[in-house]
Design a protein around this motif. Structure first.
Motif, PDB file in Angstrom:
ATOM      1  N   ASN A 401       0.812  -1.220   0.000  1.00 59.11           N
ATOM      2  CA  ASN A 401       0.000   0.000   0.000  1.00 59.11           C
ATOM      3  C   ASN A 401       0.848   1.274   0.000  1.00 59.11           C
ATOM      4  N   SER A 402       2.124   1.133  -0.287  1.00 53.99           N
ATOM      5  CA  SER A 402       3.007   2.303  -0.195  1.00 53.99           C
ATOM      6  C   SER A 402       3.018   3.086  -1.506  1.00 53.99           C
ATOM      7  N   LYS A 403       3.339   4.363  -1.398  1.00 51.68           N
ATOM      8  CA  LYS A 403       3.480   5.220  -2.570  1.00 51.68           C
ATOM      9  C   LYS A 403       4.921   5.256  -3.054  1.00 51.68           C
ATOM     10  N   VAL A 404       5.825   4.841  -2.185  1.00 47.99           N
ATOM     11  CA  VAL A 404       7.242   4.754  -2.529  1.00 47.99           C
ATOM     12  C   VAL A 404       7.670   3.300  -2.366  1.00 47.99           C
ATOM     13  N   LYS A 405       8.349   2.751  -3.346  1.00 46.66           N
ATOM     14  CA  LYS A 405       8.796   1.359  -3.279  1.00 46.66           C
ATOM     15  C   LYS A 405      10.037   1.272  -2.398  1.00 46.66           C
ATOM     16  N   LEU A 406       9.956   0.465  -1.338  1.00 44.21           N
ATOM     17  CA  LEU A 406      11.118   0.205  -0.498  1.00 44.21           C
ATOM     18  C   LEU A 406      11.818  -1.036  -1.036  1.00 44.21           C
ATOM     19  N   LEU A 407      13.046  -0.870  -1.483  1.00 42.08           N
ATOM     20  CA  LEU A 407      13.804  -1.982  -2.045  1.00 42.08           C
ATOM     21  C   LEU A 407      14.372  -2.834  -0.919  1.00 42.08           C
ATOM     22  N   ILE A 408      14.164  -4.131  -1.000  1.00 41.60           N
ATOM     23  CA  ILE A 408      14.643  -5.073   0.022  1.00 41.60           C
ATOM     24  C   ILE A 408      16.140  -5.269  -0.199  1.00 41.60           C
ATOM     25  N   SER A 409      16.927  -4.603   0.618  1.00 40.53           N
ATOM     26  CA  SER A 409      18.360  -4.524   0.389  1.00 40.53           C
ATOM     27  C   SER A 409      19.121  -4.708   1.691  1.00 40.53           C
ATOM     28  N   ALA A 410      20.426  -4.714   1.602  1.00 40.37           N
ATOM     29  CA  ALA A 410      21.265  -4.802   2.798  1.00 40.37           C
ATOM     30  C   ALA A 410      22.652  -4.259   2.486  1.00 40.37           C
ATOM     31  N   GLU A 411      23.285  -3.686   3.505  1.00 37.21           N
ATOM     32  CA  GLU A 411      24.699  -3.330   3.416  1.00 37.21           C
ATOM     33  C   GLU A 411      25.455  -4.480   4.070  1.00 37.21           C
ATOM     34  N   VAL A 412      26.060  -5.302   3.235  1.00 36.06           N
ATOM     35  CA  VAL A 412      26.634  -6.573   3.678  1.00 36.06           C
ATOM     36  C   VAL A 412      28.137  -6.425   3.875  1.00 36.06           C
ATOM     37  N   GLU A 413      28.594  -6.827   5.052  1.00 31.63           N
ATOM     38  CA  GLU A 413      30.007  -6.687   5.385  1.00 31.63           C
ATOM     39  C   GLU A 413      30.861  -7.672   4.581  1.00 31.63           C
ATOM     40  N   ILE A 414      31.970  -7.156   4.059  1.00 32.54           N
ATOM     41  CA  ILE A 414      32.974  -8.009   3.416  1.00 32.54           C
ATOM     42  C   ILE A 414      33.925  -8.478   4.517  1.00 32.54           C
ATOM     43  N   LEU A 415      33.980  -9.774   4.724  1.00 32.35           N
ATOM     44  CA  LEU A 415      34.774 -10.328   5.826  1.00 32.35           C
ATOM     45  C   LEU A 415      36.263 -10.324   5.480  1.00 32.35           C
ATOM     46  N   ASN A 416      37.084 -10.691   6.449  1.00 27.83           N
ATOM     47  CA  ASN A 416      38.536 -10.615   6.275  1.00 27.83           C
ATOM     48  C   ASN A 416      39.055 -11.425   5.095  1.00 27.83           C
ATOM     49  N   ASP A 417      38.379 -12.540   4.794  1.00 28.56           N
ATOM     50  CA  ASP A 417      38.840 -13.392   3.693  1.00 28.56           C
ATOM     51  C   ASP A 417      38.188 -13.029   2.353  1.00 28.56           C
ATOM     52  N   GLY A 418      37.412 -11.938   2.337  1.00 29.90           N
ATOM     53  CA  GLY A 418      36.766 -11.510   1.103  1.00 29.90           C
ATOM     54  C   GLY A 418      35.400 -12.117   0.865  1.00 29.90           C
ATOM     55  N   SER A 419      34.982 -13.039   1.735  1.00 31.28           N
ATOM     56  CA  SER A 419      33.628 -13.596   1.612  1.00 31.28           C
ATOM     57  C   SER A 419      32.624 -12.606   2.174  1.00 31.28           C
ATOM     58  N   LEU A 420      31.347 -12.884   1.900  1.00 35.01           N
ATOM     59  CA  LEU A 420      30.298 -11.979   2.358  1.00 35.01           C
ATOM     60  C   LEU A 420      29.613 -12.512   3.610  1.00 35.01           C
ATOM     61  N   ASP A 421      28.990 -11.598   4.328  1.00 33.93           N
ATOM     62  CA  ASP A 421      28.428 -11.893   5.637  1.00 33.93           C
ATOM     63  C   ASP A 421      27.153 -12.734   5.587  1.00 33.93           C
ATOM     64  N   TYR A 422      26.521 -12.798   4.426  1.00 33.05           N
ATOM     65  CA  TYR A 422      25.339 -13.642   4.228  1.00 33.05           C
ATOM     66  C   TYR A 422      25.624 -14.641   3.107  1.00 33.05           C
ATOM     67  N   PRO A 423      25.024 -15.830   3.160  1.00 32.13           N
ATOM     68  CA  PRO A 423      25.209 -16.820   2.084  1.00 32.13           C
ATOM     69  C   PRO A 423      24.459 -16.403   0.820  1.00 32.13           C
ATOM     70  N   ASP A 424      24.842 -16.996  -0.294  1.00 33.76           N
ATOM     71  CA  ASP A 424      24.258 -16.638  -1.590  1.00 33.76           C
ATOM     72  C   ASP A 424      22.756 -16.845  -1.640  1.00 33.76           C
ATOM     73  N   GLU A 425      22.259 -17.900  -0.950  1.00 28.57           N
ATOM     74  CA  GLU A 425      20.809 -18.147  -1.004  1.00 28.57           C
ATOM     75  C   GLU A 425      20.008 -17.016  -0.381  1.00 28.57           C
ATOM     76  N   ILE A 426      20.649 -16.246   0.492  1.00 25.39           N
ATOM     77  CA  ILE A 426      20.014 -15.041   1.052  1.00 25.39           C
ATOM     78  C   ILE A 426      20.211 -13.864   0.110  1.00 25.39           C
ATOM     79  N   LEU A 427      21.447 -13.674  -0.362  1.00 28.20           N
ATOM     80  CA  LEU A 427      21.781 -12.515  -1.195  1.00 28.20           C
ATOM     81  C   LEU A 427      20.963 -12.468  -2.471  1.00 28.20           C
ATOM     82  N   LYS A 428      20.739 -13.615  -3.095  1.00 29.68           N
ATOM     83  CA  LYS A 428      20.081 -13.620  -4.403  1.00 29.68           C
ATOM     84  C   LYS A 428      18.624 -13.172  -4.330  1.00 29.68           C
ATOM     85  N   ASN A 429      18.048 -13.193  -3.136  1.00 28.57           N
ATOM     86  CA  ASN A 429      16.655 -12.774  -2.971  1.00 28.57           C
ATOM     87  C   ASN A 429      16.511 -11.314  -2.562  1.00 28.57           C
ATOM     88  N   LEU A 430      17.630 -10.611  -2.466  1.00 27.00           N
ATOM     89  CA  LEU A 430      17.583  -9.182  -2.157  1.00 27.00           C
ATOM     90  C   LEU A 430      17.496  -8.382  -3.446  1.00 27.00           C
TER      91      LEU A 430
END
Length: 581
Positions: A401-430
């Protein structure tokens, strides 16, 4: 300062004092969170108290302290803590690379309670004898002190922006003033400014009217054509403002001259000489005959070159482009269709979704990316997967019911080894994934962390890439050419973080990145309502970097944006599949 600013300042001072005294970290964070919340309130905090309205981020104990201030003008806890700590310690704690814990060590071992004493102890080398003070730390403190002293002379532009615009509005209300323009580094949108030049056109003497303003603290000069004074800012610091009264026929040439930069002005004068003219603040002349000067456009036309936008007058090749009429149509604030970095209450923001939508509607946005922090960034309320999924469902429900679309997003931390803080199965749905680095070890080169993270096909944007903070933290150690090249190859967008303490990427890095063919996003990094209004700073930085609306994905409509993100992800997935054959 209004109640909100004063109470926020008091709460931050309480937090600093508690940290200096070694108090409970959760209590310290509560005060800092409350200060951030209060600074972001749209109405005076007394209104919320009168309505008995709950304020997210402020518990009952802190609410009582707010009521105490509104009733008495002070907070007993604050005064008690001030009495326990030498006054100069608070200034020491504000120095980059120092902070409360280091300030405590300096005070306990050497009695450092002033800038002067800190300078002296740094010169003696005595700090090396104290555990925790190695050569690197001492060098950082010296660097921080140097930065702090610069800060006392210059201001981040966002820190003074509203004050100066408000003063300009005051000048507009004075009868007789026909034209007003803010010139100098403010008009060129330098990330820091030292003083302010304002030009006015007036047919009568308006100096007495100008000097009636209550924030003028000390008059430095008062003449027929120039008034100088110290002006009190909202942060209680003083900035010098020079007002010059300009003749109508010299308005444009004076505006060019006082906008600068100095190097740009020299090159423009040389160009005028090449064409047989003389150019100065009074006009463009042929021998002694006045040719032009009433407007900037008139002067540029007579010199047979394209109009040069103020933001790019930095002697970086803009005059050569203008000679060839090759300055592109730069992005404008009205081109922006949405904000691509905003934080909600699900991490370290203070806004509900309806508050975010309300501010977005004021900005005429189609969309806002809700980019709450990921789980590893606990200090910023990072979301675990369960909270992320819960938030995502709430956004979906809100969007019905919103007039402005809120994009389902996240600022995901890049870990020390270069991997991301969430797994791909989560990221792909953002809808949108911003990847960023907040935690960096001493002397760490973070290039490889970025490059590895950018191999993940779901990374859409690299947020605040260099990690610098204006006048308080140097950029991370990073090979920007490698970053820009990889971003171009992988169709990954680079953020221009519009918060005035970041402005990251800055104009020079934007210019460089554009040569690699990358696209950009602009995000305010808003954590409260006031943060939305920093978009102008991001747009100005983009203009300084010669960006057009085609370079910035925020200029796309909602449908276009989602299609573009989908296209880039599919491109990266194909790249990934091809490289793994």
């Amino acid at each position: 300062m209004n109640n909100n600013q004063i109470i926020a300042k008091i709460f931050n001072e309480i937090a600093d004092a508690l940290e200096f005294l070694g108090d409970n970290p959760f209590k310290i964070r509560a005060y800092r969170t409350a200060a951030n919340v209060i600074e972001g309130l749209v109405e005076d905090i007394s209104v919320y108290i009168q309505r008995n309205e709950k304020i997210y981020g402020i518990g009952e104990d802190l609410r009582e302290k707010i009521i105490e201030f509104l009733r008495t003008g002070k907070i007993k806890k604050h005064e008690e803590l001030l009495s326990k700590i030498p006054k100069g310690i608070f200034e020491i704690m504000n120095i980059p690379y120092v902070g409360p814990k280091t300030a405590k060590l300096l005070y306990e071992h050497f009695g450092v309670d002033s800038i002067e004493k800190l300078k002296n102890i740094l010169e003696t080398g005595a700090l090396l004898k104290i555990k925790g003070f190695g050569l690197k730390k001492i060098e950082n403190i010296k660097k921080g002190l140097e930065l702090y002293q610069k800060l006392s002379q210059r201001f981040p532009i966002g820190e003074v922006y509203n004050d100066i615009i408000n003063f300009k509005n005051y000048l507009s209300s004075i009868d007789g003033i026909e034209k007003i323009e803010i010139a100098g580094s403010f008009r060129r949108f330098k990330e820091t400014i030292g003083d302010v030049d304002i030009l006015i056109l007036s047919k009568r003497d308006v100096s007495d009217d100008i000097l009636k303003h209550p924030r003028i603290k000390e008059i430095l000069a008062k003449g027929e054509t120039k008034i100088s004074f110290l002006y009190g800012l909202s942060n209680n610091k003083l900035i010098q403002i020079d007002i010059r009264v300009i003749d109508e026929k010299s308005w444009g040439s004076a505006l060019m001259y006082f906008t600068g930069s100095k190097e740009h002005n020299i090159q423009m004068r040389d160009l005028a000489i090449e064409k047989g003219y003389k150019l100065n603040e009074y006009g463009l002349f042929k021998d002694e005959m006045y040719i032009a000067g009433k407007s900037e456009e008139e002067v540029f036309d007579k010199l047979l070159i394209q109009y040069i936008p103020p933001e790019i007058r930095e002697a970086r090749g803009e005059i050569e482009l203008a000679k060839q009429f090759k300055i592109p149509k730069l992005i404008d604030f009205n081109d922006i269709k949405g904000d691509l970095q905003v934080h909600s209450r699900y991490s370290d923001g203070v806004m509900d979704f309806w508050e975010i939508e309300a501010e977005a509607l004021k900005m005429n946005y189609e969309y806002v990316a809700i980019t709450d922090h990921s789980k590893s960034l606990k200090v910023a309320g990072g979301m675990d997967i369960e909270d992320l999924l819960k938030r995502n469902e709430e956004i979906k429900k809100f969007n019905r019911n919103s007039k402005v679309k809120l994009l389902i997003s996240a600022e995901v931390e890049i870990l020390n080894d270069g991997s991301l803080d969430y797994p791909d199965e989560i990221l792909k749905n953002l809808d949108l994934v911003l990847a960023s680095i907040h935690n960096v070890k001493k002397d760490e080169d973070i290039t490889q962390r970025y490059l590895k993270a950018m191999d993940n096909p779901y990374v859409d944007i690299i947020a605040h890439p260099t990690g610098r903070l204006v006048l308080s933290r140097e950029p991370y150690k990073l090979n920007l050419d490698e970053l820009f090249k990889k971003a171009s190859e992988r169709k990954i967008i680079l953020e221009i973080n519009a918060h005035y303490n970041r402005l990251d990427l800055n104009d020079l890095n934007i210019l460089k990145a554009k040569q690699y063919g990358v696209k950009f996003s602009i995000g305010t990094d808003a954590h409260n309502r006031n943060g939305f209004y920093m978009m102008i700073f991001g747009v100005k930085m983009a203009r300084k970097g010669l960006l057009t609306k085609e370079d910035v994905i925020n200029s796309l409509s909602l449908i276009e944006l989602l299609e573009y993100i989908k296209f880039c992800r599919e491109y990266r997935i194909k790249q990934f599949a091809s490289s793994n054959k």
